[in-house]
Every structure is written in C-alpha cells, then in structure tokens.
Write a protein that holds these residues in place. Structure first.
Motif, PDB file in Angstrom:
ATOM      1  N   SER A 189       0.803  -1.219   0.000  1.00 49.29           N
ATOM      2  CA  SER A 189       0.000   0.000   0.000  1.00 49.29           C
ATOM      3  C   SER A 189       0.835   1.267   0.000  1.00 49.29           C
ATOM      4  CB  SER A 189      -0.930   0.003   1.212  1.00 49.29           C
ATOM      5  OG  SER A 189      -0.169  -0.060   2.411  1.00 49.29           O
ATOM      6  N   LYS A 190       2.089   1.201   0.435  1.00 47.95           N
ATOM      7  CA  LYS A 190       2.906   2.406   0.503  1.00 47.95           C
ATOM      8  C   LYS A 190       3.665   2.677  -0.791  1.00 47.95           C
ATOM      9  CE  LYS A 190       3.619   2.306   5.516  1.00 47.95           C
ATOM     10  NZ  LYS A 190       4.623   2.277   6.612  1.00 47.95           N
ATOM     11  N   ASP A 191       3.543   1.782  -1.725  1.00 48.18           N
ATOM     12  CA  ASP A 191       4.262   1.948  -2.986  1.00 48.18           C
ATOM     13  C   ASP A 191       3.638   3.071  -3.804  1.00 48.18           C
ATOM     14  OD1 ASP A 191       5.921   1.566  -5.112  1.00 48.18           O
ATOM     15  OD2 ASP A 191       4.867  -0.184  -5.888  1.00 48.18           O
ATOM     16  N   THR A 192       4.472   3.996  -4.286  1.00 50.74           N
ATOM     17  CA  THR A 192       3.971   5.140  -5.059  1.00 50.74           C
ATOM     18  C   THR A 192       4.162   4.969  -6.553  1.00 50.74           C
ATOM     19  OG1 THR A 192       6.112   6.269  -4.831  1.00 50.74           O
ATOM     20  CG2 THR A 192       4.425   6.718  -3.145  1.00 50.74           C
TER      21      THR A 192
END
Length: 593
Positions: free
Chosen positions: A150-153
């Motif tokens: 979920s933190k991957d941009t």
C-alpha cells in the motif's frame, strides 16, 4: 521542463545552484550523481543498515546526503534527502527528481508541451473525470496496480500484450517503451523471432541484452495498438513492461492519488514513434483529443513544444516552433542550442553552426553549446577552431563534470594525448561505480596504445575494464594491441582470441591476431585472419597504419601521392602515426577513432 536528448529535464536549485535533473516517474526517490555531490560539496553518509537499492539492470552503489535548500519553480523545500549514486545519464543531467517529490500530489504529465503539473484536488474530485482537457475525446481510465504494498507510489497499470496480462511501470525516465524477455515469452513471442539490438543499461550496475520484436497487440484499458515493433530486454525486473517517454509524448496523462487511477488521452501522434520500424500511418485521428493550443507569443512554451516534437521524430514542426521562439526571444541562448541540435541531426551544418555561434555569443558559459560546436568543428575539419573551444571548456567545467568524457574523445581526435589523459584523470575519481567507467578505461588504454606511451599503464587500464564489463569485445581487442606493442605475441593472441569469441566479425581484432600469429611464425593462421579482416573492412590496412601501428608485409602501399609505403613494424617496436587520424566513428571496435 525541456526534453533534451529524449530525457525530460527540469531544474532544481540546490543550495543556490541550478542543477538539471531527470524527471523520472520510475524512480522511487530523488537522486544526485556522485560527481554532483562533489561539485556541491555535500556531506555523504551510509544508507541505513541492510538497505539496498536496485535499478533496472542491477544494484546501485549508493550513499545519502541532505540538501538544506531545494528550490522548484519558486517554491522551496528545506532539508531534503537525496540518494547519491548511479550512472551519469547524459544531456547534462546531474540528478533525478523522483516520486518522493512527484507523488506528494496528483501529477499531470503533459510532456508533448514540456509541462508537468502537480495538483492538489479537493474532496469534490473523488469521482470526477480528471482528464479535464479531454472534451469529447475518449479517455483511458485504468486503476493503479499496488502489487508491492500500500505504501508503494509507483505508477503501475495492467496492460495486455498479445492478450496476456502483465504489469507496466509508467516511467518517464525510460526513453523507450520496453518489454522484459520473460513477459515477451509469456505473450507467445519466441526469442528466435527477435532481432538482437545490443545492450541497455540504467542507473544501476550491469547491462541487459536487448532485442527488437513484433508485438501483435498492445492494450491498455480500451486503447488497442496493433503490430508494433518494440524493444525487448533481458532484464530481471518484476514489471513485465516499462511504458517510456515515447508513450508519454503521445498522451496527456493524469495520475490521481486520490482515486488511485490514471486518466489519459491520446494526442494524435504516433504512440511508439521511437521504436524501430514504427509505422506513423496506422493511427485513426478520430480518437485523438484536440491538441492543446499554445500561445504563439509565448517563446518558452513554443521552445518546450519544439523540443518535444524533436524527441518525437518530427523535425519540421520542431524547427517551426524553435524558430518562432527565437524570433520572439532572440536573446535566449538555449533556444539557439536546441535549434542547432535539430539542424545538425538533419545534416545542416552551416545553419547549425550559426546557431551555436549565436548561443555562445549570448552565453559564453553554455558548456553544452561549446561542446557541440567543438564536435561540429571537428566534423567539418576545422581542428584549430575546435581546439579553441575545447581549451575554453577545460577551464570552465567542474573537475568531475560528465562532459569531460566527450572532451577526452575530442582531444584524442586531435592526437593530444596529454590533454585527453587529464580529462580522464579528472572524471574517474567520482565515477568509479559508473557503468561508463569501463568504457573510459578502455578508451584511455587504447589512447596510450595508439600513441605508444605508458604501455604497462595501458595494460592495467584494459585489465580493469575487462573486470568491470565482461561483455565488451572492444576492451579485449585494445588489450591485444597493447600486448602487441610490448612484443608479447602470445598474450596478444590470447586477448584477440577472447575478443573474437565475443564478436567474430571484429575486424581490428582479426587483423591484430593476424599480426600476432605472424610474430609467432604461424603464417597460415595469420593469412586467414588478415584476409577475414580485409573482407570485413577493405581499408583496414590503411586505417591500422593511420592509427600509428605497423601493418602486415603484404599490405597495399600508402595511397597518397609522394608517400612511400610504411614498412611493417615488428611487434614491440615503436610506430609513428602516419597520415591523418581515422575519421571519428570509423573504428567501431574502439568507438573513438
């Protein structure tokens, strides 16, 4: 931002110094090269324990630094961290603007007009069509893939290649769209059907073998493109595809962090224009969004669009926009440099030279213009004028500036070995981990061998180059000539054997091995190699002689009137340079002569 040599480049102001950076949606974090950190005198520290960084083709030797003041278009950020490492990317680029900055807001990529916009939409936009410019044109809408957590941009979308689903990283830092070899195989594309196309690299160590293959269908959320030729790389990457600059130039793309989607429209230009064999006529303009109108009195907007046209292989419209920009703002030196590069690519040397002269009259410190003018002057056989530019550049450039690599090649084109050696000596200390270092060591080795000086140092350079890049036949070729100069025919033959094993049609290696075999009293093997080399390059005797080496006893005489043939020079004896240096690029084995 401006597109320079197929790279979208913006300017950051780091502690008061303007620094050109690649705008790279594929980079998770912003970076500076080691040479940039040295020029800005930034303190370095180690990465956090157990942290490692991987690029497209390998690991990155990296450290960290902190910049106290970072300016971007009038805004200022304080105490911003940057990764320090990676390879030089050319085009004067000194760093990378990555997603730690690009993803703080929604991002609109309008690269066809040289613009990237950061937007902070209100909560009212949670269900809106963010392609606000589209009008009646079809809008491509695709959800962002979050395979890495979920933190991957990263900007990832699902695409279909020949009906097979794979993930694609949308990467402005990649000049061309490319598939991985594994993804191609999954889509039913056999390796046997591919055409070899050298190697590719990235900011990490290593290189990947590259091919060109036919993609029957590419699909992204309703957009379908048939029968495209595309780059296919043997890269160990978890994403099956990289959608590169060529895709961005053909679309206007909005990345919505709020909605976790992309919105895009096609602008009517060829979608994979940079790919070999691409057909610009297979696109139905009915589905294109209306082109954005540019203020015809805004010189900067015209220049940015002109650079985008040039990157998208449309030189006529590029020249129209750049010429209009120059008419509106004749005092802006970079516009003249941009137009000169388009003109030079079209072999219009006189017009290109006029623009380069004007660019430097307006801004004598514009290093890239002076470097370009020196190259043009060398090509036009004006060595004295080229040397004048090169000597000015030598005093202007920072010690670790990436342009010094090209400057070294230019000095060698004039047989000025001490000056070339100085450029390499200044460049190498801050580029030990750069993939170009192997090539630089090979060139320095070859320069010493050609000039018949410091031969033990030449051998050490070539050995180190081989250890850094085991795929380059040219370095083993250079090593063979070095041993030949030293009179060590046995080691010379072994080095040439290794070069020919990697590249059987390497004419210089075959010729050198022919001389080594001659010294080893193997006349039959010598003749086989010499004949094979002459078949590949009919003028190779002349080129070997012109480079300062002895030639085979049966070599034809020097063709110039009044000159006697060069006698063959036994291995290990000095040979003075005869005639003019070979034309730049004619000796593809070594790349600089």
């Amino acid at each position: 931002m401006r597109i320079i040599h197929s790279r979208p480049v913006a300017t950051l102001v780091l502690n008061g110094t303007e620094v050109p950076v690649l705008v790279d949606s594929g980079a998770f974090f912003s970076m500076l090269t080691e040479s940039t950190a040295a020029q800005l005198q930034l303190p370095l520290r180690n990465l956090p324990f157990s942290m490692s960084i991987e690029g497209y083709t390998g690991a990155i030797d990296a450290q960290l630094t902190r910049v106290e003041h970072v300016g971007l278009r009038g805004a200022e950020m304080k105490r911003v961290e940057f990764i320090v490492g990676g390879n030089e990317l050319g085009a004067g680029i000194m760093g990378i603007l990555g997603r730690n900055i690009l993803s703080v807001a929604d991002t609109e990529y309008d690269l066809a007009h040289g613009v990237i916009r950061l937007a902070l939409p209100s909560s009212d936009c949670a269900k809106a069509n963010m392609a606000y410019w589209a009008g009646d044109a079809p809008v491509i809408v695709a959800p962002l893939e979050r395979a890495r957590g979920s933190k991957d941009t990263a900007v990832r979308v699902e695409v279909n290649i020949n009906g097979k689903a794979t993930t694609a990283l949308m990467d402005t830092g990649a000049p061309e769209t490319a598939l991985t070899l594994n993804a191609a195989k999954s889509a039913g594309i056999s390796k046997d059907s591919l055409q070899a196309d050298g190697h590719v690299g990235g900011v990490g160590r290593g290189k990947a073998e590259s091919y060109v293959g036919v993609i029957n269908t590419f699909e992204l959320s309703g957009e379908k493109i048939s029968h495209s030729k595309m780059q296919i790389n043997d890269a160990d990457d978890s994403d099956g595809m990289v959608l590169g600059l060529d895709y961005f130039l053909a679309h206007r793309i909005y990345v919505s962090r709020q909605q976790q989607k992309i919105f895009a429209t096609w602008n009517g230009s060829p979608i994979f224009a940079r790919q070999k064999g691409g057909d610009p006529n297979r696109f139905d303009q009915t589905y294109a969004a209306r082109p954005q109108q540019v203020d015809e009195n805004n010189a900067d907007a015209l220049a940015r669009r002109g650079n985008a046209f040039a990157a998208n292989h449309d030189p006529e419209r590029a020249l129209q926009d750049l010429s209009r920009a120059i008419t509106l703002a004749p005092e802006v030196a970079p516009y003249h440099l941009d137009r000169a590069q388009v003109l030079w690519a079209q072999r219009k040397a006189k017009e290109a030279m006029a623009d380069l002269d004007e660019a430097l009259r307006l801004d004598a410190g514009l290093a890239d213009a002076r470097l370009q003018r020196a190259s043009v002057r060398l090509s036009l056989r004006r060595p004295e004028d080229a040397l004048a530019d090169m000597q000015v550049l030598d005093t202007q450039l920072a010690p670790s500036a990436q342009q010094r690599l090209t400057l070294a090649d230019q000095f060698m084109a004039l047989n000025r070995l001490p000056d070339a050696l100085r450029q390499w000596a200044l460049w190498m200390p801050t580029h030990e981990n750069d993939t170009k270092s192997a090539r630089a060591l090979n060139k320095r080795c070859w320069a010493r061998v050609r000039m018949n000086v410091d031969l033990p140092l030449a051998v050490e350079d070539c050995k180190e180059s081989v250890s850094r890049d085991k795929t380059d036949a040219g370095t083993r070729d250079s090593l063979g000539w070095a041993y030949l100069r030293l009179g060590d025919a046995e080691r010379s033959r072994k080095a040439f054997d290794a070069a020919v094993a990697l590249k059987p049609d390497l004419a210089w290696a075959l010729y050198g091995r022919g001389l080594a075999n001659l010294a080893l009293k193997d006349a039959a093997a010598s003749q086989r190699d010499l004949q094979a080399a002459r078949k590949l390059q009919p003028r190779i005797d002349e080129r070997v002689r012109a480079a300062g080496f002895g030639v085979a006893p049966d070599a034809p005489p020097v063709g110039a009137a009044g000159q006697a043939p060069n006698a063959a020079v036994p291995a290990g004896e000095a040979a003075s340079a005869a005639g003019e240096p070979a034309e730049p690029g004619s000796q593809e084995d070594h790349g600089d002569l």
